[in-house]
Design an enzyme around this catalytic site. Structure first.
Site, PDB file in Angstrom:
ATOM      1  N   GLU A 241      37.605  77.465  49.273  1.00  0.00           N
ATOM      2  CA  GLU A 241      36.456  76.759  49.825  1.00  0.00           C
ATOM      3  C   GLU A 241      35.187  77.449  49.364  1.00  0.00           C
ATOM      4  O   GLU A 241      35.233  78.477  48.687  1.00  0.00           O
ATOM      5  CB  GLU A 241      36.534  76.701  51.353  1.00  0.00           C
TER       6      GLU A 241
ATOM      7  N   HIS B 248      34.276  77.473  58.499  1.00  0.00           N
ATOM      8  CA  HIS B 248      34.590  78.881  58.677  1.00  0.00           C
ATOM      9  C   HIS B 248      33.353  79.763  58.567  1.00  0.00           C
ATOM     10  O   HIS B 248      32.375  79.403  57.913  1.00  0.00           O
ATOM     11  CB  HIS B 248      35.601  79.326  57.619  1.00  0.00           C
TER      12      HIS B 248
END
Length: 291
Positions: A210, A249
């Site tokens: 990511e 996150h």
């Protein structure tokens, strides 16, 4: 073979008696994981789910021979739980806890350099070797077939999605490892990839990354220089994320141009990695490359 965990592990659950600890301990037992003890200060001598509870990790390891631990401890105390396991030379430590302060993890990382313990997480789904053992919170129903595809992921749910696609196409998983989505984690993508490359059972590696950080880039550049390779299929989440904003996150925040999804994809493709633009195509790409 598999990496990190197999059916011979003896698992200790730090924070077993809490709500999350109890639920996931029961799921790990149903999966077939051998759990030899739980740790909750002040509840030593009791039993939960038929598992003996100890006040300290020292008592638990001494009396049970436990060699792997999983942590379901609140964020304010989780780093201490990690350090206690490291001090007792627990081989594999999986920290599920989210929201551990960065300053605490800096201290943990420094301490780990001097020890033999391996940390997975924090803020991760854990590790699973199908048909052998689960040390984490993955859904049992998805990881039901052992095979030759290794998974490394910074995302929990995309790990499950990738595994589901792979299994539905007739393949199985050797081991799946969720390294966690925080800015500071234990084992990184490159370290897990090394283990998969040396695992005779793993023929293909799926890497789910990511935005934020450079873990995927470091792994891609490292693998290019190897003489002996295995095919790597990758997906990078956050392709539409704006710079400077946390997306999901804590570690998914772009600080430099090189940390954008587009730049990571470009670098990985230049280094021979098969990059898919949509998570829907992970399983199909695995099938196409191996078939």
């Amino acid at each position: 073979m598999s990496i990190l965990i197999d059916r011979n592990i003896k698992l200790l659950v730090q924070g077993l008696t809490g709500k999350e600890g109890l639920f996931h301990t029961e799921q790990m037992i149903k999966y077939g994981t051998t759990i030899v003890g739980g740790i909750t200060p002040g509840k030593g001598g009791k039993k939960y789910l038929g598992i003996p509870i100890f006040n300290t990790i020292e008592d638990a390891t001494t009396q049970t021979g436990g060699n792997v631990s999983i942590i379901f401890v609140p964020s304010a105390f989780a780093s201490d739980a990690i350090l206690e396991s490291v001090y007792m030379n627990i081989q594999i430590i999986v920290c599920i806890t989210e929201g551990i302060p960065v300053s605490d993890m800096i201290r943990v990382k420094h301490f780990l350099k001097k020890r033999k313990s391996r940390l997975i997480g924090p803020n991760c789904p854990g590790i699973i070797t199908p048909e052998e053992a689960k040390v984490g919170i993955m859904p049992n129903s998805v990881f039901k077939k052992k095979g030759n595809i290794g998974i490394i992921s910074r995302s929990g749910t995309l790990t499950y999605e990738a595994a589901d696609q792979i299994v539905k196409l007739g393949y199985g998983i050797s081991t799946a490892v969720g390294i966690g989505g925080d800015s500071i984690v234990g084992m990184n993508i490159k370290e897990i990839m090394k283990l998969f490359l040396h695992d005779s059972e793993t023929e293909c590696i799926v890497m789910i990354g990511e935005i934020g950080g450079q873990l995927e880039i470091e792994a891609a550049k490292w693998i290019k220089g190897l003489k002996s390779k295995k095919p790597v299929i990758a997906f990078i989440a956050g392709q539409t994320a704006p710079k400077g904003r946390t997306m999901g996150h804590a570690g998914a925040i772009i600080e430099k141009k090189i940390e954008t999804a587009q730049e990571k994809i470009k670098i990985m493709e230049e280094n021979g990695i098969h990059v898919v633009k949509s998570p829907d195509n992970i399983g199909k790409t695995v099938y196409d490359i191996l078939h």
